[in-house]
Design a protein around this motif. Sequence first.
Motif, PDB file in Angstrom:
ATOM      1  N   GLY A  50      -6.636  -1.753   4.471  1.00 40.59           N
ATOM      2  CA  GLY A  50      -7.415  -2.471   3.469  1.00 40.59           C
ATOM      3  C   GLY A  50      -7.376  -3.969   3.689  1.00 40.59           C
ATOM      4  O   GLY A  50      -8.387  -4.664   3.539  1.00 40.59           O
ATOM      5  N   ARG A  51      -6.208  -4.485   4.061  1.00 42.66           N
ATOM      6  CA  ARG A  51      -6.096  -5.926   4.327  1.00 42.66           C
ATOM      7  C   ARG A  51      -6.973  -6.324   5.511  1.00 42.66           C
ATOM      8  O   ARG A  51      -7.606  -7.382   5.497  1.00 42.66           O
ATOM      9  N   ALA A  52      -7.010  -5.471   6.539  1.00 50.81           N
ATOM     10  CA  ALA A  52      -7.864  -5.759   7.692  1.00 50.81           C
ATOM     11  C   ALA A  52      -9.333  -5.801   7.272  1.00 50.81           C
ATOM     12  O   ALA A  52     -10.096  -6.682   7.705  1.00 50.81           O
ATOM     13  N   LEU A  53      -9.731  -4.871   6.421  1.00 51.93           N
ATOM     14  CA  LEU A  53     -11.115  -4.865   5.945  1.00 51.93           C
ATOM     15  C   LEU A  53     -11.413  -6.101   5.106  1.00 51.93           C
ATOM     16  O   LEU A  53     -12.534  -6.625   5.133  1.00 51.93           O
ATOM     17  N   HIS A  54     -10.408  -6.578   4.365  1.00 50.33           N
ATOM     18  CA  HIS A  54     -10.631  -7.773   3.546  1.00 50.33           C
ATOM     19  C   HIS A  54     -10.845  -9.003   4.429  1.00 50.33           C
ATOM     20  O   HIS A  54     -11.730  -9.827   4.157  1.00 50.33           O
ATOM     21  N   VAL A  55     -10.044  -9.122   5.479  1.00 43.57           N
ATOM     22  CA  VAL A  55     -10.238 -10.241   6.406  1.00 43.57           C
ATOM     23  C   VAL A  55     -11.614 -10.148   7.055  1.00 43.57           C
ATOM     24  O   VAL A  55     -12.310 -11.156   7.228  1.00 43.57           O
ATOM     25  N   ARG A  56     -12.027  -8.927   7.395  1.00 45.48           N
ATOM     26  CA  ARG A  56     -13.363  -8.737   7.964  1.00 45.48           C
ATOM     27  C   ARG A  56     -14.433  -9.195   6.980  1.00 45.48           C
ATOM     28  O   ARG A  56     -15.417  -9.834   7.365  1.00 45.48           O
ATOM     29  N   PHE A  57     -14.230  -8.887   5.696  1.00 44.84           N
ATOM     30  CA  PHE A  57     -15.192  -9.347   4.693  1.00 44.84           C
ATOM     31  C   PHE A  57     -15.251 -10.869   4.658  1.00 44.84           C
ATOM     32  O   PHE A  57     -16.335 -11.460   4.573  1.00 44.84           O
ATOM     33  N   LEU A  58     -14.098 -11.523   4.715  1.00 47.23           N
ATOM     34  CA  LEU A  58     -14.075 -12.983   4.656  1.00 47.23           C
ATOM     35  C   LEU A  58     -14.809 -13.602   5.841  1.00 47.23           C
ATOM     36  O   LEU A  58     -15.372 -14.694   5.727  1.00 47.23           O
ATOM     37  N   GLU A  59     -14.815 -12.899   6.968  1.00 45.86           N
ATOM     38  CA  GLU A  59     -15.515 -13.402   8.147  1.00 45.86           C
ATOM     39  C   GLU A  59     -17.011 -13.118   8.087  1.00 45.86           C
ATOM     40  O   GLU A  59     -17.826 -13.956   8.477  1.00 45.86           O
ATOM     41  N   GLU A  60     -17.380 -11.932   7.596  1.00 45.76           N
ATOM     42  CA  GLU A  60     -18.774 -11.493   7.693  1.00 45.76           C
ATOM     43  C   GLU A  60     -19.507 -11.441   6.358  1.00 45.76           C
ATOM     44  O   GLU A  60     -20.732 -11.337   6.323  1.00 45.76           O
ATOM     45  N   ARG A  61     -18.757 -11.469   5.248  1.00 46.61           N
ATOM     46  CA  ARG A  61     -19.318 -11.427   3.894  1.00 46.61           C
ATOM     47  C   ARG A  61     -20.165 -10.184   3.657  1.00 46.61           C
ATOM     48  O   ARG A  61     -21.206 -10.231   2.992  1.00 46.61           O
ATOM     49  N   VAL A  62     -19.700  -9.064   4.194  1.00 50.09           N
ATOM     50  CA  VAL A  62     -20.333  -7.768   3.959  1.00 50.09           C
ATOM     51  C   VAL A  62     -19.246  -6.824   3.463  1.00 50.09           C
ATOM     52  O   VAL A  62     -18.242  -6.605   4.146  1.00 50.09           O
ATOM     53  N   GLU A  63     -19.440  -6.261   2.271  1.00 49.41           N
ATOM     54  CA  GLU A  63     -18.415  -5.392   1.698  1.00 49.41           C
ATOM     55  C   GLU A  63     -18.351  -4.052   2.418  1.00 49.41           C
ATOM     56  O   GLU A  63     -19.378  -3.429   2.698  1.00 49.41           O
ATOM     57  N   ASP A  64     -17.138  -3.619   2.704  1.00 43.32           N
ATOM     58  CA  ASP A  64     -16.897  -2.261   3.176  1.00 43.32           C
ATOM     59  C   ASP A  64     -16.403  -1.464   1.970  1.00 43.32           C
ATOM     60  O   ASP A  64     -15.351  -1.786   1.409  1.00 43.32           O
ATOM     61  N   PRO A  65     -17.120  -0.423   1.552  1.00 43.92           N
ATOM     62  CA  PRO A  65     -16.732   0.307   0.343  1.00 43.92           C
ATOM     63  C   PRO A  65     -15.368   0.975   0.441  1.00 43.92           C
ATOM     64  O   PRO A  65     -14.772   1.325  -0.574  1.00 43.92           O
ATOM     65  N   HIS A  66     -14.855   1.131   1.655  1.00 44.33           N
ATOM     66  CA  HIS A  66     -13.545   1.762   1.811  1.00 44.33           C
ATOM     67  C   HIS A  66     -12.406   0.831   1.409  1.00 44.33           C
ATOM     68  O   HIS A  66     -11.291   1.297   1.151  1.00 44.33           O
ATOM     69  N   GLU A  67     -12.669  -0.479   1.362  1.00 41.54           N
ATOM     70  CA  GLU A  67     -11.585  -1.420   1.078  1.00 41.54           C
ATOM     71  C   GLU A  67     -10.939  -1.136  -0.272  1.00 41.54           C
ATOM     72  O   GLU A  67      -9.713  -0.997  -0.380  1.00 41.54           O
ATOM     73  N   LEU A  68     -11.737  -1.042  -1.309  1.00 40.63           N
ATOM     74  CA  LEU A  68     -11.183  -0.789  -2.642  1.00 40.63           C
ATOM     75  C   LEU A  68     -10.497   0.569  -2.692  1.00 40.63           C
ATOM     76  O   LEU A  68      -9.411   0.710  -3.274  1.00 40.63           O
ATOM     77  N   GLU A  69     -11.100   1.574  -2.075  1.00 39.78           N
ATOM     78  CA  GLU A  69     -10.504   2.911  -2.065  1.00 39.78           C
ATOM     79  C   GLU A  69      -9.119   2.892  -1.427  1.00 39.78           C
ATOM     80  O   GLU A  69      -8.184   3.539  -1.922  1.00 39.78           O
ATOM     81  N   LEU A  70      -8.981   2.157  -0.342  1.00 37.71           N
ATOM     82  CA  LEU A  70      -7.696   2.091   0.356  1.00 37.71           C
ATOM     83  C   LEU A  70      -6.627   1.436  -0.507  1.00 37.71           C
ATOM     84  O   LEU A  70      -5.496   1.933  -0.606  1.00 37.71           O
ATOM     85  N   PHE A  71      -6.978   0.328  -1.147  1.00 39.85           N
ATOM     86  CA  PHE A  71      -5.992  -0.356  -1.983  1.00 39.85           C
ATOM     87  C   PHE A  71      -5.618   0.484  -3.205  1.00 39.85           C
ATOM     88  O   PHE A  71      -4.451   0.517  -3.610  1.00 39.85           O
ATOM     89  N   GLU A  72      -6.591   1.154  -3.791  1.00 41.26           N
ATOM     90  CA  GLU A  72      -6.293   2.008  -4.945  1.00 41.26           C
ATOM     91  C   GLU A  72      -5.407   3.182  -4.533  1.00 41.26           C
ATOM     92  O   GLU A  72      -4.487   3.570  -5.274  1.00 41.26           O
ATOM     93  N   ARG A  73      -5.670   3.752  -3.369  1.00 38.40           N
ATOM     94  CA  ARG A  73      -4.839   4.851  -2.877  1.00 38.40           C
ATOM     95  C   ARG A  73      -3.416   4.363  -2.619  1.00 38.40           C
ATOM     96  O   ARG A  73      -2.443   5.035  -2.984  1.00 38.40           O
ATOM     97  N   ALA A  74      -3.290   3.193  -2.000  1.00 36.78           N
ATOM     98  CA  ALA A  74      -1.958   2.642  -1.737  1.00 36.78           C
ATOM     99  C   ALA A  74      -1.206   2.410  -3.040  1.00 36.78           C
ATOM    100  O   ALA A  74      -0.021   2.754  -3.157  1.00 36.78           O
ATOM    101  N   ALA A  75      -1.880   1.834  -4.026  1.00 37.73           N
ATOM    102  CA  ALA A  75      -1.221   1.559  -5.308  1.00 37.73           C
ATOM    103  C   ALA A  75      -0.729   2.843  -5.956  1.00 37.73           C
ATOM    104  O   ALA A  75       0.391   2.901  -6.486  1.00 37.73           O
ATOM    105  N   GLU A  76      -1.550   3.891  -5.921  1.00 38.98           N
ATOM    106  CA  GLU A  76      -1.161   5.160  -6.531  1.00 38.98           C
ATOM    107  C   GLU A  76       0.021   5.789  -5.795  1.00 38.98           C
ATOM    108  O   GLU A  76       0.963   6.293  -6.416  1.00 38.98           O
ATOM    109  N   LEU A  77      -0.009   5.754  -4.471  1.00 38.86           N
ATOM    110  CA  LEU A  77       1.101   6.331  -3.702  1.00 38.86           C
ATOM    111  C   LEU A  77       2.394   5.565  -3.953  1.00 38.86           C
ATOM    112  O   LEU A  77       3.456   6.170  -4.148  1.00 38.86           O
ATOM    113  N   TYR A  78       2.323   4.240  -3.947  1.00 40.14           N
ATOM    114  CA  TYR A  78       3.535   3.459  -4.209  1.00 40.14           C
ATOM    115  C   TYR A  78       4.067   3.736  -5.614  1.00 40.14           C
ATOM    116  O   TYR A  78       5.282   3.785  -5.827  1.00 40.14           O
TER     117      TYR A  78
END
Length: 221
Positions: A50-78
């Motif tokens: 998810g962090r990699a996708l966020h950096v990619r967004f900062l470079e290209e300004r195009v949202e990847d819908p998987h970014e939020l899903e990844l962070f939400e999954r990580a939060a739930e698992l932790y």
Amino acid sequence: MTASSVGAEDRIERARKLCDDAMFAADPAALAAAERTLDTVEADHALARGRALHVRFLEERVEDPHELELFERAAELYRQLGDPRGEGEALFRVGSVHQVVRGDHDAAVPAFVRARELATQVGDRLTLSYVLRHLAFVEQAAGRTAEAVELMAESTRLRREIGFLPGVAANLVGLGYLTAEAGQPDRALSFIDEAATVAEVAGAHGILRWVDEARVNLRPA
């Protein structure tokens, strides 16, 4: 919280051995231990991806819908693993998607508030510094500049304490803009000058570009 590739491989190998123990040695605790180990690997991987996708967004300004899903999954698992440090970082990242990627400060606040609680609880000053920085942006967007300055200053103090110099420089740029909004142009330029010095020391070339932009944007008319 992200694991190194070697660490992940070690965990996967441990899980394999635990599965063997569960199957061949009839060890009733081994399967649960294997699942917990693999949940840790999955959480670390989701957060890192998810962090990699966020950096990619900062470079290209195009949202990847998987970014939020990844962070939400990580939060739930932790959360399930009883890892408040990991959960706090993942929740901060959830908030950052809402705020930075989608421009929705209101949607970001609940995740930031919970991340702040968890980071404070475990003494995670790095994550807390990120949360406070982004809560400052929430206050700025709401027109509460004094509150934004206070939060950004506290974030900066934490970053100085832990030696996170690129983060200090980034915050000093933020303080420059905030104090300019508060009608303190001389103080604003002082923050920008300090940001340049800190960024030079840290080798933070990306922040130096922010400094150059700020000097143009904050130049007296």
